[in-house]
Design an enzyme around this catalytic site. Structure first.
Site, PDB file in Angstrom:
ATOM      1  N   GLN A   1      30.337  36.272  52.634  1.00  0.00           N
ATOM      2  CA  GLN A   1      31.041  36.853  53.773  1.00  0.00           C
ATOM      3  C   GLN A   1      30.148  37.776  54.597  1.00  0.00           C
ATOM      4  OE1 GLN A   1      34.515  38.810  52.183  1.00  0.00           O
ATOM      5  NE2 GLN A   1      35.188  36.976  51.105  1.00  0.00           N
TER       6      GLN A   1
ATOM      7  N   TYR B   1      47.670  53.175  52.574  1.00  0.00           N
ATOM      8  CA  TYR B   1      48.284  51.851  52.662  1.00  0.00           C
ATOM      9  C   TYR B   1      48.360  51.130  51.317  1.00  0.00           C
ATOM     10  CZ  TYR B   1      48.861  52.878  57.433  1.00  0.00           C
ATOM     11  OH  TYR B   1      49.302  53.496  58.577  1.00  0.00           O
TER      12      TYR B   1
ATOM     13  N   HIS C   1      33.846  41.324  51.145  1.00  0.00           N
ATOM     14  CA  HIS C   1      34.689  42.413  51.639  1.00  0.00           C
ATOM     15  C   HIS C   1      33.907  43.514  52.370  1.00  0.00           C
ATOM     16  CE1 HIS C   1      38.063  41.369  48.519  1.00  0.00           C
ATOM     17  NE2 HIS C   1      37.556  40.310  49.134  1.00  0.00           N
TER      18      HIS C   1
ATOM     19  N   TYR D   1      43.612  36.326  41.215  1.00  0.00           N
ATOM     20  CA  TYR D   1      43.195  34.935  41.315  1.00  0.00           C
ATOM     21  C   TYR D   1      43.300  34.223  39.975  1.00  0.00           C
ATOM     22  CZ  TYR D   1      41.463  35.782  46.009  1.00  0.00           C
ATOM     23  OH  TYR D   1      41.379  36.082  47.338  1.00  0.00           O
TER      24      TYR D   1
END
Length: 413
Positions: A112, A287, A174, A298
């Protein structure tokens, strides 16, 4: 030995699952590729997603982009587009310049990671400042960096790293990296939590850093345009907290948008196995991740038994199965004396548009005046959507995440 063996088998399962879901080699990990056919009931707090009425057409403007990630418009109408492997491209008069922009810093382009966000300073016409986020380092020690440069129309100059994440991490997951500007000329920068198990930091799963207010991981940060920290940030005077933090408890935000009419900040956030979120993000708020989540491991099983907790903010939408949200636009229309331009998609004004990597669509999210979600509709794109933006002409622009990625425009029929 039973527990370690079970965990090892689970990790192998993740790897096989990720390979099975990949559409392009090394595009991303399973965190961005959760198969939408996973047997899970919808957890969204609004009505089921419907297909949008087609009062528009999709026009492919550019092909041949390698995993494009972000876009920004120059005052003359040209467009800058980042490619995750580490290139910055420019589109002029509808044509992609074959020569990448020069002067970019070296990036860590694995999984990523790579060259991600591009954002222009609100006063770009005067100062020529361009901002880039990218991953830097090695597989064993890397972090998200924010660089500022000047752009003369061909090349970046005076490239300076003005901020970097406080802790190095391992792996290529991430990084977060979206940027938006607030009216006071400060910016918000989203940073991911660092990755999935078994990635660890400071003796525990790295994702728990999202609740550590001494860490930049799993946060939205507020910075001045030179990378310094505003003195009025919510934790600027709080002991045992980074003064850069604006909000925390996030997993991996890859969609961030500002509503200038109501002064609201919206984000879309990747869950793990399901549990993707749309959040109304406010200063100083928590949050929840990973203490409170709708996501599953997963490997199967719960990340947390809690879906809500006092003192932690609930999402406005939860997507299960996952959409893998990336790119978010708040549509505020065009203020123009040209009636045709001013009336483009007038019914969309005040709404959000969220891209989906796995869902391969754009979700049109209808909001009421108080910021409540009324409904959502799917605009089928048929490709992995990495970014969504409103252009200065009032059209919506989309980047697709492929080795032969495209720039697509939604136009009135």
């Amino acid at each position: 030995m039973l527990a370690p063996l079970k965990w090892f088998i689970g990790i192998i399962a993740i790897a096989l699952f990720a390979v099975g879901c990949e559409n392009v080699p090394n595009t991303s990990t399973a965190a961005e590729n959760e198969n939408s056919s996973v047997n899970s009931e919808s957890s969204t707090n609004v009505a089921s997603t419907n297909t949008a009425t087609q009062n528009f057409q999709k026009t492919t403007l550019i092909k041949g982009l390698e995993h494009p990630w972000s876009m920004a418009w120059l005052p003359d109408g040209a467009m800058l587009i980042t490619e995750r492997p580490g290139r910055l491209r420019i589109v002029r008069d509808g044509k992609l310049d074959p020569n990448p922009v020069g002067g970019l810093p070296e990036v860590f382009a694995v999984n990523q990671g790579g060259l991600m966000e591009i954002s222009l300073h609100p006063d770009f016409a005067k100062n020529r400042y361009v901002y880039l986020t990218y991953s830097h380092g090695s597989n064993n020690a890397n972090r998200t960096r924010l660089a500022r440069a000047t752009f003369d129309g061909k090349t970046l100059g005076d490239v300076r790293v003005i901020f970097e994440v406080s802790q190095p991490k391992s792996g290529g997951q991430h990084f977060g990296s979206r940027i938006i500007w607030l009216p006071d000329r400060t910016m918000l920068l989203a940073i991911g939590d660092g990755g999935n198990p078994p990635v660890r930091l400071e003796g525990d799963f790295i994702r728990k850093q999202a609740q550590n207010r001494n860490s930049h991981l799993g946060k939205v940060l507020r910075l001045n345009d030179d990378g310094s920290i505003p003195k009025d940030n919510p934790f600027a005077k709080t002991a045992n907290a980074s003064p850069a933090i604006w909000s925390y408890g996030h997993r991996n935000i890859q969609g961030l948008a500002y509503d200038p009419v109501n002064n609201r900040v919206w984000s879309t956030e990747h869950g793990a196995r399901g549990g993707d979120e749309l959040n109304l993000v406010e200063a100083g708020k928590n949050y929840g991740w990973p203490v409170v989540t709708h996501s599953k491991e997963y490997t199967g099983g719960e990340i947390s038994q809690e879906r809500s907790r006092p003192g932690m903010e609930d999402p406005k939408i939860v997507w299960t199965p996952a959409t893998a949200p990336s790119g978010l636009a708040f549509y505020n229309g065009v203020r123009s004396a040209d009636a045709q331009r001013a009336n483009r998609f007038k019914e969309w004004e005040g709404d959000l548009f969220a891209g989906g990597l796995v869902s391969r669509d754009v979700r049109h999210i209808d909001l009421d005046e108080k910021g409540n979600v009324v409904s959502q509709k799917s605009i089928d794109i048929g490709q992995r959507v990495r970014d969504v933006r409103q252009g200065p002409d009032g059209f919506l622009y989309i980047l697709t995440d492929q080795t032969d990625g495209e720039l697509i425009r939604l136009e009135n029929k």
